[in-house]
Design a protein around this motif. Structure first.
Motif, PDB file in Angstrom:
ATOM      1  N   ILE A  35       0.892  -1.210   0.051  1.00 56.91           N
ATOM      2  CA  ILE A  35      -0.120   0.000   0.195  1.00 56.91           C
ATOM      3  C   ILE A  35       0.806   1.157   0.046  1.00 56.91           C
ATOM      4  CG2 ILE A  35      -1.687   1.434   1.478  1.00 56.91           C
ATOM      5  CD1 ILE A  35      -2.683  -1.379   2.464  1.00 56.91           C
ATOM      6  N   LEU A  88       2.012   1.644  -3.319  1.00 58.34           N
ATOM      7  CA  LEU A  88       1.278   2.025  -4.534  1.00 58.34           C
ATOM      8  C   LEU A  88       0.778   3.715  -4.247  1.00 58.34           C
ATOM      9  CD1 LEU A  88      -0.930  -0.996  -4.281  1.00 58.34           C
ATOM     10  CD2 LEU A  88       0.266  -0.102  -6.461  1.00 58.34           C
ATOM     11  N   CYS A  89       0.739   3.911  -3.154  1.00 56.50           N
ATOM     12  CA  CYS A  89       0.368   5.472  -2.659  1.00 56.50           C
ATOM     13  C   CYS A  89       1.598   6.424  -3.077  1.00 56.50           C
ATOM     14  CB  CYS A  89       0.103   5.471  -1.428  1.00 56.50           C
ATOM     15  SG  CYS A  89      -1.345   4.873  -0.802  1.00 56.50           S
ATOM     16  N   ALA A 103      -4.358   1.043  -4.445  1.00 58.29           N
ATOM     17  CA  ALA A 103      -4.236   1.005  -3.171  1.00 58.29           C
ATOM     18  C   ALA A 103      -5.501   0.808  -1.952  1.00 58.29           C
ATOM     19  CB  ALA A 103      -3.575   2.218  -2.337  1.00 58.29           C
ATOM     20  N   GLN A 131      -6.443  -2.235   0.359  1.00 54.39           N
ATOM     21  CA  GLN A 131      -6.665  -1.887   1.658  1.00 54.39           C
ATOM     22  C   GLN A 131      -7.677  -2.659   2.147  1.00 54.39           C
ATOM     23  OE1 GLN A 131      -9.206   0.402   3.022  1.00 54.39           O
ATOM     24  NE2 GLN A 131      -8.436   0.057   5.237  1.00 54.39           N
ATOM     25  N   SER A 187       0.082   6.543   4.791  1.00 51.25           N
ATOM     26  CA  SER A 187       0.531   6.408   3.296  1.00 51.25           C
ATOM     27  C   SER A 187      -0.546   7.054   2.416  1.00 51.25           C
ATOM     28  CB  SER A 187       0.466   5.022   3.046  1.00 51.25           C
ATOM     29  OG  SER A 187       1.616   4.248   3.746  1.00 51.25           O
TER      30      SER A 187
END
Length: 488
Positions: free
Chosen positions: A425, A428-429, A437, A441, A458
């Motif tokens: 995550i 990706l962020c 993301a 999540q 994040s």
């Protein structure tokens, strides 16, 4: 559990009885006058005659004619006398005892239980005797409050010992019964009472006690118990063995107390107790955890000098140690040597090597080993998935890592660690893939992992980079309401 020595047996027969507390030095009886004779000798005599001389198909119905079901016609004293006369046919004595329970023709006492326990013990029917001891403990529980007096069943076994011409290991079985029930204090109490008369359980029972103390009260308490039992006096008739030291070394190793592992090893050498392969593996593991590979290699070489074969535990230990310190090439040498010597690798072997290659940044070598793991039918640990995902992220990007993790989940039906989700995550962020993301999540929450400070941070950082201040502020407020500070 082997029978104790003849010397111990004669000691048991000669000790008189009295109540005993842990702090008392008074003696206690191991003999007593014969149990009182039954008021109905004809019942006892008739029952013994039926059991010994009648056909097996008819004997039980004839006994029921003497004592109808649920009549409690037989007293515990009756049953004890009958069993004593059947002492040379212990299986028949046990069948009769169980018959009285099944048909409720006797309301048994601890004394009648003790009689059948002794008769079975003297005939080496240890499993049956142990089972009856456990039944007696459940049926006649001692007070829940701590008491300076020994358990009642112990006192009764002592009183009836000589009459039944029992075997000393009946007390080993009693201690084992309490150990199986995780009743450490009662086990220790009995060991101490017997020790005050220079009577000691078999080393197997002593080891079981030390091991249970190590698991429940820690290595130092176990070591104290070891010193109390084995204080160097060989006249006790019981000596520690390699497994005794293995228990202590493993307990200290699990606590990370390397110096105590070494101390126990030195004590084992001083006692001229030959270590086994497992002993050496525990010492090597302690050195490897402490990154003292030179010491670990000395143990490895000593194993060869002592004629001990390097098994898979030893190989895994030394391979894992070299991987831990970043010497994966040395670890590979031992892996090849292991294969050459015909030692089958385990999942642990390959995981050590995968972690070692990942630490060195050798992603391709790690993935080759992962594929080998799959071919062998092994399932990787969650920690190994996380390590592989991280190096794939670094080399090939987050989407390659995400694809790898999802393929592993589908193939092996394992759940990655929360830290693995956090890693993916975060990456990706960082790269601005906010929708992906968010999907990940949601998947993470579905696995039972709640968002924490790192996850919120994040997403906030990702939205800030995209200049989406509204979403960033909304998430910041949500984070502060649910997670006031990072430490929480």
């Amino acid at each position: 559990m082997a029978m104790l020595s003849t010397v111990r047996r004669s000691i048991v027969f000669s000790i008189p009885l009295a109540k005993h507390s842990l702090s008392s030095s008074s003696s206690f009886p191991l003999s007593s006058s014969p149990p009182p004779r039954s008021s109905d000798e004809n019942l006892v005599s008739a029952t013994v005659t039926i059991l010994k001389h009648h056909r097996s198909k008819s004997r039980w119905s004839e006994i029921l004619s003497l004592a109808p079901p649920n009549s409690s016609c037989f007293t515990p004293s009756h049953v004890s006398q009958i069993i004593l006369q059947l002492r040379n046919t212990p299986h028949l004595a046990l069948r009769f005892f169980n018959f009285t329970i099944h048909h409720s023709i006797c309301s048994h006492s601890l004394s009648s239980y003790a009689t059948i326990i002794h008769i079975l013990s003297r005939s080496r029917l240890k499993s049956q005797s142990l089972q009856l001891i456990k039944s007696a403990i459940r049926k006649f529980p001692d007070s829940a409050n701590p008491s300076p007096n020994p358990p009642r069943i112990f006192e009764i076994l002592v009183k009836t010992y000589r009459t039944c011409d029992s075997a000393p290991f009946v007390f080993d079985l009693l201690i084992k019964a309490y150990l199986d029930s995780k009743k450490i204090d009662l086990s220790v109490q009995i060991v101490r009472i017997l020790a005050s008369k220079n009577i000691f359980p078999h080393v197997v029972v002593c080891n079981s006690l030390i091991e249970l103390i190590a698991k429940s009260r820690g290595p130092f308490a176990a070591y104290d118990m070891y010193k109390e039992i084995f204080n160097g006096k060989e006249v006790k008739g019981v000596m520690e063995n390699a497994y005794t030291f293995d228990i202590l070394m493993l307990a200290f190793h699990r606590e990370g107390v390397v110096e105590k592992v070494e101390d126990v090893w030195k004590e084992m050498m001083a006692k001229n107790c030959s270590p086994n392969v497992y002993s050496c593996s525990v010492l090597m593991a302690a050195y490897c955890e402490d990154e003292r590979m030179e010491n670990a290699m000395k143990v490895w070489e000593d194993m060869g000098d002592k004629g001990l074969m390097h098994d898979i535990v030893a190989y895994n230990t030394i391979i894992g140690g070299f991987c831990k310190v970043g010497e994966v090439d040395r670890a590979e040498e031992f892996y090849r040597d292991m294969v050459f010597n015909g030692v089958e690798c385990t999942c642990v072997t390959l995981e050590h090597l995968i972690n070692g290659h990942c630490m060195s940044g050798k992603v391709d070598a790690a993935l080759v080993l992962y594929k080998d793991m799959c071919r062998k039918g092994f399932n990787p640990e969650s920690s190994t998935i996380g390590v592989l995902a991280e190096v794939i992220c670094d080399k090939s990007g987050v989407f390659e890592a995400l694809e790898f993790v999802r393929a592993v989940i589908k193939k092996h039906d394992v759940a990655p660690r929360k830290t693995t989700y956090e890693l993916l995550i975060r990456r990706l962020c960082m790269e601005g893939w906010m929708e992906e993301a968010l999907k990940l999540q949601v998947e993470m929450v579905g696995k039972g992992y709640a968002p924490n400070f790192e996850i919120y941070s994040s997403f906030i950082d990702g939205y800030v980079k995209q200049r989406d201040d509204i979403k960033a502020e909304a998430l910041r407020n949500e984070m502060l309401s649910k997670i006031p500070c990072k430490d929480s």
